[in-house]
Write an enzyme that holds these catalytic residues in place. Sequence first.
Site, PDB file in Angstrom:
ATOM      1  N   MET A  29       6.775   9.460  11.440  1.00 20.75           N
ATOM      2  CA  MET A  29       6.424   8.616  12.581  1.00 20.75           C
ATOM      3  C   MET A  29       7.495   7.528  12.755  1.00 20.75           C
ATOM      4  SD  MET A  29       2.321   8.575  12.738  1.00 20.75           S
ATOM      5  CE  MET A  29       2.020   7.338  11.510  1.00 20.75           C
ATOM      6  N   GLY A  30       8.694   7.799  12.239  1.00 13.64           N
ATOM      7  CA  GLY A  30       9.798   6.859  12.420  1.00 13.64           C
ATOM      8  C   GLY A  30       9.695   5.675  11.476  1.00 13.64           C
ATOM      9  N   ARG A  34      13.790   4.460   2.595  1.00 10.13           N
ATOM     10  CA  ARG A  34      14.368   5.288   1.523  1.00 10.13           C
ATOM     11  C   ARG A  34      13.487   6.464   1.146  1.00 10.13           C
ATOM     12  NH1 ARG A  34      16.093   1.896  -3.488  1.00 10.13           N
ATOM     13  NH2 ARG A  34      13.878   2.227  -3.639  1.00 10.13           N
ATOM     14  N   GLY A  35      12.167   6.268   1.258  1.00 12.06           N
ATOM     15  CA  GLY A  35      11.225   7.343   0.934  1.00 12.06           C
ATOM     16  C   GLY A  35      11.431   8.541   1.852  1.00 12.06           C
ATOM     17  N   HIS A  36      11.622   8.260   3.153  1.00 15.33           N
ATOM     18  CA  HIS A  36      11.866   9.356   4.095  1.00 15.33           C
ATOM     19  C   HIS A  36      13.181  10.059   3.769  1.00 15.33           C
ATOM     20  CE1 HIS A  36       9.160   6.937   6.843  1.00 15.33           C
ATOM     21  NE2 HIS A  36       8.620   8.121   6.919  1.00 15.33           N
ATOM     22  N   GLY A 148       5.362  14.045   1.627  1.00 11.55           N
ATOM     23  CA  GLY A 148       5.366  13.226   0.419  1.00 11.55           C
ATOM     24  C   GLY A 148       4.003  13.247  -0.271  1.00 11.55           C
ATOM     25  N   GLU A 149       4.047  13.161  -1.604  1.00  8.59           N
ATOM     26  CA  GLU A 149       2.797  13.129  -2.373  1.00  8.59           C
ATOM     27  C   GLU A 149       2.075  11.793  -2.232  1.00  8.59           C
ATOM     28  OE1 GLU A 149       3.612  14.188  -6.407  1.00  8.59           O
ATOM     29  OE2 GLU A 149       3.599  16.333  -5.950  1.00  8.59           O
TER      30      GLU A 149
HETATM   31  O1  PAF Z   1       2.709  10.976   7.189  1.00  3.40           O
HETATM   32  C1  PAF Z   1       3.011  10.722   8.377  1.00  3.40           C
HETATM   33  O2  PAF Z   1       3.928   9.953   8.677  1.00  3.40           O
HETATM   34  C2  PAF Z   1       2.196  11.345   9.490  1.00  3.40           C
HETATM   35  O3  PAF Z   1       0.857  11.465   9.129  1.00  3.40           O
HETATM   36  C3  PAF Z   1       2.763  12.704   9.976  1.00  3.40           C
HETATM   37  C4  PAF Z   1       2.738  13.737   8.859  1.00  3.40           C
HETATM   38  C5  PAF Z   1       4.187  12.501  10.463  1.00  3.40           C
HETATM   39  C6  PAF Z   1       1.921  13.238  11.128  1.00  3.40           C
HETATM   40  O4  PAF Z   1       1.952  12.389  12.228  1.00  3.40           O
END
Ligand code: PAF
Length: 281
Positions: A29-30, A34-36, A148-149
């Site tokens: 969701m933008g 760092r986690g992303h 992610g977990e």
């Molecule tokens: O974990 C998230 O950021 C959201 O729940 C996801 C998986 C992008 C779905 O909108």
Amino acid sequence: MNITDSQKLQKEVVKLKEQQKIVGLVPTMGALHRGHLSLVNFAFKHCDYVIVSIFVNPTQFNNAGDLKNYPKNHDADYNLLLNNNAKTIVFSPSVEEVYGENVEAEEFDFGSIVQYMEGEFRSGHFNGVGTILKRLFDIVKPDKAFFGEKDYQQLALVKKLVEITEQDVEVIGCPTSRMESGLAESSRNFRLTDHQLSESSLIYESLQKAKSAFHEGQDFQEIKEMIQSDFDRNQTLDLEYFEIAEADSLVPVDTKKNEKSYRGFMAAFAGEVRLIDNIAF
Ligand code: PAF
């Protein structure tokens, strides 16, 4: 490359698949952190190209304020992703592109995995998550998708979703990325004051403490009381829940059975900001 149009993205994916490339999807969701990036880099270990969707999904928010305040940072996100790896394709559709006129969640039967913890405290949230992921999988048709977990119930939901909808995508879970203090990386951390940020390390510390008590054979009720009193003493954080749940069914339990594995799950508020975390016990 930044694509906002579903058909254009589909053409791109078809082209890559014709070249026998493995295409991964990391839905986000933008407000990337760092986690992303660790999720994206994990995906690149398994895939030739990684599509990162950036879409703040309205149907998964059960709190209008949370949706309104969700941090948005598209240009910074885009630069971060492309500087990290040029084989990243950013997909950032509009709400209309994804939902048309009907911005509503579908109803799914995910069973016990969404009944407790996040399912209990965020009504409707998981149907919204299921709805957007089903659509994203339909549009992108990735070979593999990465989650992610930290959002462990979500990860279990995606595996179930793929089973229910018979979508041909491999769902892969990635370890939680943490700050030095142990706090799980989250877009919501951007909304914390410095003081809240440092106090929020209590979440991971408590999970670790509960884990040790669990392994020492302490009674579950006593562990819960110990965690609650640690939070009661803290002036900054409010504990919403702490549960020990069975790792497959995600049903909270009061006692352990030897053959099962368990995880500890927690949600807490720092002011208005809601933080969650979980670890394997
Ligand atoms: O974990 C998230 O950021 C959201 O729940 C996801 C998986 C992008 C779905 O909108």
